[in-house]
Design an enzyme around this catalytic site. Structure first.
Site, PDB file in Angstrom:
ATOM      1  NE  ARG A  34      -2.723 -25.464  23.557  1.00 32.25           N
ATOM      2  CZ  ARG A  34      -1.913 -26.403  23.085  1.00 32.25           C
ATOM      3  NH1 ARG A  34      -2.145 -26.942  21.897  1.00 32.25           N
ATOM      4  NH2 ARG A  34      -0.871 -26.817  23.781  1.00 32.25           N
ATOM      5  CD  GLU A 178       4.582 -36.006  19.673  1.00 36.99           C
ATOM      6  OE1 GLU A 178       3.502 -36.451  19.233  1.00 36.99           O
ATOM      7  OE2 GLU A 178       4.703 -34.851  20.090  1.00 36.99           O
ATOM      8  CE  LYS A 220       4.321 -34.193  16.562  1.00 36.68           C
ATOM      9  NZ  LYS A 220       2.898 -33.937  16.334  1.00 36.68           N
ATOM     10  CB  SER A 262       6.282 -26.380  16.962  1.00 32.42           C
ATOM     11  OG  SER A 262       5.009 -26.488  17.556  1.00 32.42           O
ATOM     12  N   GLY A 263       6.898 -27.795  19.888  1.00 32.58           N
ATOM     13  CA  GLY A 263       7.297 -27.813  21.294  1.00 32.58           C
ATOM     14  C   GLY A 263       7.161 -26.515  22.060  1.00 32.58           C
ATOM     15  N   GLY A 264       6.447 -25.533  21.522  1.00 32.27           N
ATOM     16  CA  GLY A 264       6.304 -24.267  22.232  1.00 32.27           C
ATOM     17  C   GLY A 264       7.151 -23.153  21.627  1.00 32.27           C
ATOM     18  CB  SER A 289       4.275 -33.632  12.845  1.00 32.73           C
ATOM     19  OG  SER A 289       3.011 -33.971  13.408  1.00 32.73           O
ATOM     20  NE  ARG A 292       2.405 -26.294  21.835  1.00 36.84           N
ATOM     21  CZ  ARG A 292       3.267 -26.597  22.802  1.00 36.84           C
ATOM     22  NH1 ARG A 292       3.313 -25.832  23.880  1.00 36.84           N
ATOM     23  NH2 ARG A 292       4.061 -27.638  22.699  1.00 36.84           N
TER      24      ARG A 292
HETATM   25  C1  5MM Z   1      -1.783 -31.059  19.416  1.00 35.54           C
HETATM   26  O1  5MM Z   1      -1.272 -31.359  20.708  1.00 35.54           O
HETATM   27  C2  5MM Z   1      -0.992 -32.738  20.931  1.00 35.54           C
HETATM   28  C3  5MM Z   1      -1.715 -33.267  22.135  1.00 35.54           C
HETATM   29  O2  5MM Z   1      -1.375 -32.516  23.260  1.00 35.54           O
HETATM   30  P1  5MM Z   1      -2.182 -32.697  24.681  1.00 35.54           P
HETATM   31  O3  5MM Z   1      -2.170 -34.129  25.060  1.00 35.54           O
HETATM   32  O4  5MM Z   1      -1.377 -31.843  25.614  1.00 35.54           O
HETATM   33  O5  5MM Z   1      -3.559 -32.182  24.498  1.00 35.54           O
HETATM   34  C4  5MM Z   1       0.538 -32.912  21.056  1.00 35.54           C
HETATM   35  O6  5MM Z   1       0.894 -34.253  21.265  1.00 35.54           O
HETATM   36  C5  5MM Z   1       1.150 -32.455  19.787  1.00 35.54           C
HETATM   37  O7  5MM Z   1       0.798 -33.313  18.744  1.00 35.54           O
HETATM   38  C6  5MM Z   1       2.667 -32.428  19.850  1.00 35.54           C
HETATM   39  O8  5MM Z   1       3.144 -32.038  21.105  1.00 35.54           O
HETATM   40  C7  5MM Z   1       3.188 -31.469  18.821  1.00 35.54           C
HETATM   41  O9  5MM Z   1       2.551 -30.221  19.044  1.00 35.54           O
HETATM   42  P2  5MM Z   1       3.423 -28.896  19.138  1.00 35.54           P
HETATM   43  O10 5MM Z   1       2.449 -27.832  19.552  1.00 35.54           O
HETATM   44  O11 5MM Z   1       4.496 -29.163  20.159  1.00 35.54           O
HETATM   45  O12 5MM Z   1       4.003 -28.709  17.743  1.00 35.54           O
END
Ligand code: 5MM
Length: 330
Positions: A34, A178, A220, A262-264, A289, A292
């Site tokens: 990122r 989660e 989550k 948020s999941g993308g 929580s 992205r």
């Molecule tokens: C912040 O990203 C977390 C770790 O992701 P990676 O293992 O891919 O590096 C991830 O678990 C995150 O906490 C959740 O997916 C929620 O993040 P989003 O972006 O989906 O809200």
């Protein structure tokens, strides 16, 4: 099991009215990619500087109850020499730690994964607790399509989540549980609802078997959405109705709170959907929580430049304010 009252107090504080949890726990690989995409060199120092920008955003504690860190950040310090867990606590936010070691291919389940990290977890949790961690996070990844999710993948991930959660509570740490059903694919919203419900049934069955105290966890989950490649679109009202309807059927009332990932989704869309869910009368608080959907605008504004730290912080503060307003509007 000890410390239940303290656990439920911590869990309630994590989902306190008008507050959500900042997910800043990207793995080194994800964070580095990122940073690269934003034109910033993917060095340990830049990862640290970026997490410091986030954690020290002025006023952050008004809308953020806790911050999930990865191991690297947890062991780093802010520029004034304070370890991140201490800095967060002094600002008024709970320090959290991601303790899973990532999703790996699951045997006899092509295209599916199980999240690993149970080996040595009791010792790691004791170490994190001694260094100030108040909560932890473990993410299971569930995919939809071509017969997936399989019962095998659901059960394997649910079992691991439950063993993790029980170990956290033994250490006096609140587990964020989660199980993420991914948006990837062309599946319908109904397919997401079905996969989310069956996954959560497996998770709560395993949590019960493992003796996990539900008042001392935060769930989550994903929102119930059509897949990213699905031609079907869904309004916020439809997403809220489907998500709340799915959760109501399968999440026990005792759970301390639900904090969505948020999941993308775009930041604005994730906030709109969260706002639409606040109109329902539910047994648990619903909050965010996000990863992205909170930090993407901040990373884009920062550009890795010291003179743009304030711009990055303003971008994060703006997203937090929108989500706080979404929580308090109902
Ligand atoms: C912040 O990203 C977390 C770790 O992701 P990676 O293992 O891919 O590096 C991830 O678990 C995150 O906490 C959740 O997916 C929620 O993040 P989003 O972006 O989906 O809200």
């Amino acid at each position: 099991m000890t410390g239940q009252t303290e656990l439920s107090c911590t869990a309630s504080a994590m989902v306190a009215a008008g507050k959500g949890i900042l997910a800043a726990d990207e793995s080194t690989a994800t964070m580095s990619s990122r940073l690269c995409a934003a034109g910033v060199a993917p060095t340990e120092q830049n990862r640290r500087a970026y997490r410091e920008l986030l954690a020290t955003t002025p006023g952050l504690a008004e809308g953020i109850s806790g911050v999930i860190l990865c191991d690297e950040t947890f062991r780093q310090s802010t520029s004034d020499g304070r370890p991140f867990p201490l800095a967060l606590a002094e600002i008024g936010m709970l320090p959290g730690i991601r303790v899973d070691c990532g999703a790996r291919p699951l045997a006899a389940a092509p295209g599916e994964t199980v999240t690993e990290g149970l080996d040595g977890l009791r010792e790691r949790l004791a170490d994190y607790a001694a260094s100030g961690a108040r909560f932890a996070k473990w993410r299971a990844v569930i995919v939809i399509g071509n017969g997936k999710p399989s019962a095998r993948a659901r059960r394997a991930n649910a079992h691991a989540l439950a063993r993790y959660a029980a170990l956290c509570q033994e250490a006096g740490i609140v587990p964020i549980v989660e199980p993420e059903v991914l948006m990837d694919g062309g599946h319908s919203m109904a397919a997401c609802a079905e996969a989310t419900a069956t996954t959560l049934v497996s998770v709560f069955g395993e949590l019960a078997d493992a003796g996990v105290e539900l008042a001392g966890i935060v769930l989550k989950p994903n929102m119930v959405l059509p897949g990213q490649a699905c031609p079907e679109s869904a309004s916020s009202r439809q997403v809220a109705t489907a998500t709340v309807g799915t959760l109501r059927g399968v999440v026990p009332d005792d759970v301390a709170g639900i904090a969505f990932l948020s999941g993308g989704q775009s930041p604005a869309r994730a906030t709109e959907n969260l706002a639409a869910m606040q109109r329902f009368d539910l047994p648990w608080p619903l909050t965010f929580s996000f990863g992205r959907a909170l930090v993407d605008p901040a990373l884009a504004a920062w550009q890795g430049k010291p003179e743009r730290v304030a711009a990055g912080q303003d971008a994060l503060a703006a997203r937090v304010l929108c989500n706080r307003a979404a929580l308090l509007a109902a």
